[in-house]
Write a protein that holds these residues in place. Structure first.
Motif, short mmCIF file in Angstrom:
data_model
loop_
_atom_site.label_atom_id
_atom_site.label_comp_id
_atom_site.label_asym_id
_atom_site.label_seq_id
_atom_site.Cartn_x
_atom_site.Cartn_y
_atom_site.Cartn_z
N SER A 1 45.07 47.20 140.75
CA SER A 1 45.36 47.50 142.20
C SER A 1 44.34 48.58 142.27
N GLU A 2 43.64 48.36 143.26
CA GLU A 2 42.52 49.46 143.61
C GLU A 2 42.77 50.79 143.63
N PHE A 3 41.85 51.55 142.97
CA PHE A 3 42.17 52.96 142.84
C PHE A 3 43.70 53.25 142.35
N ALA A 4 44.04 52.61 141.35
CA ALA A 4 45.34 52.50 140.93
C ALA A 4 46.61 52.70 141.71
N ASN A 5 46.31 51.63 142.89
CA ASN A 5 47.45 51.53 143.99
C ASN A 5 47.32 52.75 144.80
N TRP A 6 46.35 53.71 144.82
CA TRP A 6 46.04 54.75 145.73
C TRP A 6 45.24 54.62 146.89
N LYS A 7 45.02 53.26 147.11
CA LYS A 7 43.91 52.88 148.30
C LYS A 7 44.73 53.08 149.47
N GLY A 8 46.02 52.65 149.49
CA GLY A 8 46.57 52.47 150.87
C GLY A 8 47.59 51.30 150.86
N ASN A 9 47.73 50.37 151.94
CA ASN A 9 48.74 49.50 151.96
C ASN A 9 48.00 48.25 151.53
N ILE A 10 48.15 48.20 150.09
CA ILE A 10 47.62 46.80 149.39
C ILE A 10 48.70 46.25 148.55
N THR A 11 48.55 45.14 148.21
CA THR A 11 49.49 44.16 147.62
C THR A 11 49.33 44.69 145.99
N ASN A 12 50.24 44.67 145.14
CA ASN A 12 50.15 45.14 143.75
C ASN A 12 49.33 44.14 143.12
#
Length: 368
Positions: A39-50
């Protein structure tokens, strides 16, 4: 190899060295076959899917025919590491976990996943990793010994079941039947319930988010300053420059990155207060409180529904073992094991004991 956190913003920025864990594995003879998606930037990008990143696209579950669209959310952020092993591309994979990024993908890939005590990711000291300097007295020379029968007898351990908050309802049949079997078939001591004093407060506050935002801001800045020049001639030396690149990437919301840029840093009163609060909620009124009160060795709970939070905020170890599969989609789910800080010996022993006691994991049907 290219290291981009799944983002085009870091494309073309060479890293100066192997990560310490990669260097130690290679020196020991391991063959590293590639890097997995995340998950982009370890899910720290914003509202993205897993499991989604701009560079890698959407990671798909090996277990759910039809992948993400059919309900096969691989979880994140180390999605590709979990899916890659579950699909048989590698015997093992590394991931990074802030809160759930190893445990959740492992749970949804029917894997045995471990997030060790922060500082014990490698069995040695990394001169660039401050947390590893505290690990020296706790490093074991041979962790595989704890999978042998003299260590894995489940009756040697006492278990607690923190039901409040972590078990959303009491109708979780497979988790409950497993807990019952541990007591009736294997003679283990089970304290049920063994609730966290801080359970409700833990999930009601925002102290973890405050810490994460400030850590992301400061630590990513340090990382960027250590990179060489990008191929376009300019060093990505500031968070602002990185954020501007991300803004050009896609229409995905980026509130999380913006929040991190706005933080005041690790010396601020807000940060220090948040750190103190998370330690109180996760340890002194959380994991340690329950284990000490009932003189237990470990806590068992569903691998999702917040299980990783208390271990994450205090850097304690947590593992997951395969438990079952969703009857509709086939998506796997696991049973989490929490232990005290630096107690990987107990964690591995219990996980090995559970492996022997529970049905074996299934190979994904579409890969048979």
């Amino acid at each position: 190899m290219s290291t981009t956190a799944g983002s085009y913003a870091l494309l073309g920025m060479p890293v100066p060295r192997d990560a310490a864990v990669s260097a130690k594995l290679r020196a020991a003879g391991a063959i590293i076959i590639g890097k997995a998606s995340l998950s982009e930037f370890a899910n720290w990008k914003g509202n993205i899917t897993n499991g989604w990143s701009a560079r890698g696209g959407q990671t798909q579950s090996a277990y759910v025919i039809g992948g993400f669209a059919a309900g096969g959310d691989p979880c994140g952020s180390s999605s590709g590491s979990g899916v890659g092993v579950s699909a048989g591309f590698a015997a093992a994979a590394l991931g990074s976990e802030t809160d759930g990024s190893i445990i959740c993908p492992s749970s949804r890939a029917a894997l045995f996943g471990i997030k060790p005590t922060v500082g014990l990711t490698i069995a040695g000291v990394d001169e660039r990793g401050n947390a590893t300097t505290y690990a020296g007295p706790y490093i074991q020379k041979n962790y595989t010994q704890f999978t042998l029968p003299q260590y894995t007898n489940l009756s040697l351990f006492g278990f607690g079941i923190p039901r409040k908050v972590f078990f959303p309802d009491d109708e979780d049949a497979l988790h409950n039947s497993t807990i019952l079997d541990l007591s009736s078939k294997f003679g283990v001591f089970v304290q049920d319930p063994a609730d966290f004093p801080s359970a409700e407060e833990f999930f009601a506050g925002d102290s973890e988010t405050v810490v994460l935002s400030m850590d992301f801001r400061v630590d990513l800045q340090t990382y960027l300053e250590g990179l060489g020049n990008a191929t376009d001639g300019g060093p990505a030396s500031t968070i602002i420059m990185l954020l501007s690149r991300c803004l050009k990437e896609s229409a995905v919301r980026r509130e999380t990155n913006i929040l991190s840029v706005m933080t005041m840093g690790k010396s601020s009163a807000e940060y220090l207060q948040a750190r103190a609060t998370t330690f109180r909620l996760g340890a002194t009124e959380g994991i340690d409180a329950v284990l000490d009160k009932y003189q237990l060795d470990a806590l068992l709970l569903p691998a999702e529904d917040g299980a990783t939070g208390p271990a994450a905020v205090v850097g304690y170890p947590i593992g997951t073992v395969p438990l079952g599969y969703d009857s509709a989609s086939g998506q796997p789910f696991g049973l989490a094991v929490l232990v005290r800080k630096w107690d990987e010996k107990t964690l591995i022993s219990i996980m090995a004991g559970l492996e022997a006691a529970l049905p074996p994991r299934k190979v994904p049907s579409q890969l048979v």
